[in-house]
Design an enzyme around this catalytic site. Structure first.
Site, PDB file in Angstrom:
ATOM      1  N   GLY A  83       0.821  -1.208   0.000  1.00  0.00           N
ATOM      2  CA  GLY A  83       0.000   0.000   0.000  1.00  0.00           C
ATOM      3  C   GLY A  83       0.855   1.258   0.000  1.00  0.00           C
ATOM      4  O   GLY A  83       2.031   1.208  -0.353  1.00  0.00           O
ATOM      5  N   GLY A 132       5.736   4.522  -8.655  1.00  0.00           N
ATOM      6  CA  GLY A 132       6.522   3.289  -8.849  1.00  0.00           C
ATOM      7  C   GLY A 132       5.608   2.077  -8.872  1.00  0.00           C
ATOM      8  O   GLY A 132       5.708   1.220  -9.755  1.00  0.00           O
ATOM      9  N   HIS A 133       4.684   2.016  -7.889  1.00  0.00           N
ATOM     10  CA  HIS A 133       3.732   0.903  -7.849  1.00  0.00           C
ATOM     11  C   HIS A 133       2.840   0.922  -9.095  1.00  0.00           C
ATOM     12  O   HIS A 133       2.539  -0.129  -9.671  1.00  0.00           O
ATOM     13  CB  HIS A 133       2.829   1.004  -6.614  1.00  0.00           C
ATOM     14  CG  HIS A 133       3.560   0.975  -5.303  1.00  0.00           C
ATOM     15  ND1 HIS A 133       3.667   2.064  -4.483  1.00  0.00           N
ATOM     16  CD2 HIS A 133       4.229  -0.029  -4.675  1.00  0.00           C
ATOM     17  CE1 HIS A 133       4.341   1.739  -3.389  1.00  0.00           C
ATOM     18  NE2 HIS A 133       4.710   0.483  -3.485  1.00  0.00           N
ATOM     19  N   GLY A 174       9.388  -4.679  -8.441  1.00  0.00           N
ATOM     20  CA  GLY A 174      10.254  -3.557  -8.804  1.00  0.00           C
ATOM     21  C   GLY A 174      11.725  -3.880  -8.616  1.00  0.00           C
ATOM     22  O   GLY A 174      12.106  -4.529  -7.635  1.00  0.00           O
ATOM     23  N   GLU A 175      12.549  -3.404  -9.542  1.00  0.00           N
ATOM     24  CA  GLU A 175      14.010  -3.500  -9.365  1.00  0.00           C
ATOM     25  C   GLU A 175      14.458  -2.630  -8.196  1.00  0.00           C
ATOM     26  O   GLU A 175      15.560  -2.794  -7.689  1.00  0.00           O
ATOM     27  CB  GLU A 175      14.729  -3.048 -10.649  1.00  0.00           C
ATOM     28  CG  GLU A 175      14.623  -4.049 -11.783  1.00  0.00           C
ATOM     29  CD  GLU A 175      15.396  -3.613 -13.010  1.00  0.00           C
ATOM     30  OE1 GLU A 175      15.888  -2.451 -13.034  1.00  0.00           O
ATOM     31  OE2 GLU A 175      15.493  -4.419 -13.946  1.00  0.00           O
ATOM     32  N   MET A 223      11.647   6.511  -6.216  1.00  0.00           N
ATOM     33  CA  MET A 223      10.393   6.714  -5.474  1.00  0.00           C
ATOM     34  C   MET A 223      10.253   5.651  -4.401  1.00  0.00           C
ATOM     35  O   MET A 223      10.548   4.480  -4.636  1.00  0.00           O
ATOM     36  CB  MET A 223       9.210   6.644  -6.421  1.00  0.00           C
ATOM     37  CG  MET A 223       9.126   7.859  -7.303  1.00  0.00           C
ATOM     38  SD  MET A 223       7.608   7.831  -8.244  1.00  0.00           S
ATOM     39  CE  MET A 223       7.917   9.279  -9.268  1.00  0.00           C
ATOM     40  N   SER A 224       9.788   6.081  -3.229  1.00  0.00           N
ATOM     41  CA  SER A 224       9.623   5.157  -2.103  1.00  0.00           C
ATOM     42  C   SER A 224       8.616   5.744  -1.122  1.00  0.00           C
ATOM     43  O   SER A 224       8.554   6.974  -0.953  1.00  0.00           O
ATOM     44  CB  SER A 224      10.967   4.969  -1.401  1.00  0.00           C
ATOM     45  OG  SER A 224      10.766   4.384  -0.128  1.00  0.00           O
ATOM     46  N   SER A 225       7.864   4.852  -0.480  1.00  0.00           N
ATOM     47  CA  SER A 225       6.913   5.350   0.524  1.00  0.00           C
ATOM     48  C   SER A 225       7.660   5.974   1.698  1.00  0.00           C
ATOM     49  O   SER A 225       7.090   6.717   2.480  1.00  0.00           O
ATOM     50  CB  SER A 225       5.999   4.220   1.003  1.00  0.00           C
ATOM     51  OG  SER A 225       6.767   3.084   1.307  1.00  0.00           O
ATOM     52  N   ARG A 226       8.960   5.702   1.821  1.00  0.00           N
ATOM     53  CA  ARG A 226       9.734   6.284   2.928  1.00  0.00           C
ATOM     54  C   ARG A 226      10.196   7.717   2.649  1.00  0.00           C
ATOM     55  O   ARG A 226      10.624   8.398   3.592  1.00  0.00           O
ATOM     56  CB  ARG A 226      10.972   5.440   3.198  1.00  0.00           C
ATOM     57  CG  ARG A 226      10.630   4.103   3.797  1.00  0.00           C
ATOM     58  CD  ARG A 226      11.866   3.329   4.025  1.00  0.00           C
ATOM     59  NE  ARG A 226      11.606   2.130   4.799  1.00  0.00           N
ATOM     60  CZ  ARG A 226      12.541   1.413   5.367  1.00  0.00           C
ATOM     61  NH1 ARG A 226      13.797   1.781   5.273  1.00  0.00           N
ATOM     62  NH2 ARG A 226      12.240   0.325   6.032  1.00  0.00           N
TER      63      ARG A 226
HETATM   64  P1  AMP Z   1       6.305  -2.003  -1.326  1.00  0.00           P
HETATM   65  O1  AMP Z   1       4.871  -1.599  -1.255  1.00  0.00           O
HETATM   66  O2  AMP Z   1       7.239  -0.930  -0.940  1.00  0.00           O
HETATM   67  O3  AMP Z   1       6.570  -3.319  -0.641  1.00  0.00           O
HETATM   68  O4  AMP Z   1       6.612  -2.255  -2.873  1.00  0.00           O
HETATM   69  C1  AMP Z   1       5.766  -3.060  -3.654  1.00  0.00           C
HETATM   70  C2  AMP Z   1       6.399  -3.279  -4.989  1.00  0.00           C
HETATM   71  O5  AMP Z   1       6.606  -2.028  -5.644  1.00  0.00           O
HETATM   72  C3  AMP Z   1       7.773  -3.957  -4.919  1.00  0.00           C
HETATM   73  O6  AMP Z   1       7.888  -4.885  -5.985  1.00  0.00           O
HETATM   74  C4  AMP Z   1       8.708  -2.794  -5.095  1.00  0.00           C
HETATM   75  O7  AMP Z   1       9.970  -3.162  -5.622  1.00  0.00           O
HETATM   76  C5  AMP Z   1       7.943  -1.949  -6.074  1.00  0.00           C
HETATM   77  N1  AMP Z   1       8.421  -0.565  -6.050  1.00  0.00           N
HETATM   78  C6  AMP Z   1       8.572   0.232  -4.964  1.00  0.00           C
HETATM   79  N2  AMP Z   1       9.104   1.417  -5.322  1.00  0.00           N
HETATM   80  C7  AMP Z   1       9.301   1.365  -6.658  1.00  0.00           C
HETATM   81  C8  AMP Z   1       9.835   2.264  -7.630  1.00  0.00           C
HETATM   82  N3  AMP Z   1      10.287   3.483  -7.285  1.00  0.00           N
HETATM   83  N4  AMP Z   1       9.887   1.869  -8.924  1.00  0.00           N
HETATM   84  C9  AMP Z   1       9.449   0.631  -9.292  1.00  0.00           C
HETATM   85  N5  AMP Z   1       8.926  -0.257  -8.424  1.00  0.00           N
HETATM   86  C10 AMP Z   1       8.864   0.086  -7.142  1.00  0.00           C
END
Ligand code: AMP
Length: 280
Positions: free
Chosen positions: A33, A38-39, A150-151, A187-190
């Site tokens: 979530g 990115g997601h 995501g990579e 991009m990151s939720s953090r």
């Molecule tokens: P998370 O919700 O952070 O666990 O991420 C869920 C998925 O989104 C994982 O496969 C992550 O690698 C991918 N993801 C997160 N940030 C990015 C991003 N900036 N670009 C591409 N994929 C992402």
């Protein structure tokens, strides 16, 4: 149209079964979530591979340690579902922890290899068994043809790819390039936890990785390129957990010249831990 929100594995199977019967393919996009571009890129790439896309939203308690605050993880299901509706996602699977880990649950997927590379696993020892266990459960529950990862979380991508192969799961893991801000920050939720000043400093991670990759491509030794990156990030105020050059698939320390390499980094800015990686 807003996608249906599914809370149980039984209901998920019931919704997906007719797709298979009609010969339609499906892709699953596992997330925790707090969705950003990115997601959404993973969702869009899902639709280029498959007829139907299912996004899962599950903040997995098994990948948080006692010192990491599970309760503080950002949650906003309504906003997430609105974003997924705009992308045309067919289903959202958002189970409660009790649905995934019912009382008496004692099974775990334990991994070596890329899960024990001495990178994220060194700093978050429970993390990859938690990831492998929940991802295996999601793959078995959904039985999708593809899963988009995501990579950005490169070690995780290699771990789930290996896990799906080793367990003979029918779902093929597809890696998707990292979506970045205009200045290169992944991009990151953090990122929301960064102060204004830290947000500006944060671009240095991608810059230092780019510089290190250029040095290696020009013939420099991976070790001296990563050491220089650690020095420059430390000088800029980061507390560096690692910057490392590894085999791009196994994540082992490279042994021979000409191996495909990946540069991976994790560093703290204040109380926020950022990770990033690039191909060499
Ligand atoms: P998370 O919700 O952070 O666990 O991420 C869920 C998925 O989104 C994982 O496969 C992550 O690698 C991918 N993801 C997160 N940030 C990015 C991003 N900036 N670009 C591409 N994929 C992402």
């Amino acid at each position: 149209m807003a996608p249906k929100i599914i809370r149980t594995v039984a209901a998920l199977r019931k919704e997906m079964a007719p797709w298979r019967a009609e010969g339609l393919t499906s892709a699953i996009v596992p997330t925790m979530g707090a969705l950003h571009e990115g997601h959404l890129r993973l969702v869009r790439e899902g639709f280029t591979k498959a007829d139907r896309v299912v996004t899962t939203i599950f903040v997995n308690p098994k990948q948080f340690s006692a010192t990491e605050d599970l309760g503080k993880y950002p949650r906003d299901e309504e906003a997430d579902v609105a974003k997924l509706a705009a992308e045309g996602v067919n289903l959202v699977f958002a189970p409660d922890p009790g649905e995934i880990y019912p009382s008496g649950f004692v099974t775990a997927v334990h991994m070596e290899g890329p899960a024990k590379a001495g990178l994220e696993d060194k700093f978050r020892p429970h993390f990859f068994d938690g990831v492998a266990t929940v991802v295996a459960k999601l793959f078995i529950a959904a039985g999708a043809d593809y899963a988009m990862f995501g990579e950005k979380d490169y070690q995780q991508l290699q771990v789930v790819t290996r896990m799906a192969r080793d367990l003979g799961l029918a779902t093929e893991v597809i890696g998707i390039p990292t979506e970045r801000e205009a200045d290169g920050l992944a991009m990151s939720s953090r990122n929301r936890y960064l102060s204004k000043q830290e947000r500006q400093q944060a671009t240095a991670i991608h810059k230092s990785l780019t510089q290190a990759a250029a040095k290696i491509r020009a013939g420099g030794k991976p070790q001296s390129a990563t050491r220089a990156a650690i020095r420059s990030l430390t000088t800029l105020g980061f507390k560096v957990d690692y910057v490392a050059a590894r085999n791009a698939e196994t994540l082992a320390v490279p042994k021979t010249a000409g191996e495909p390499l990946r540069l991976l980094a994790a560093a703290w800015l204040g109380t926020t831990r950022l990770i990033d990686n690039i191909a060499v």
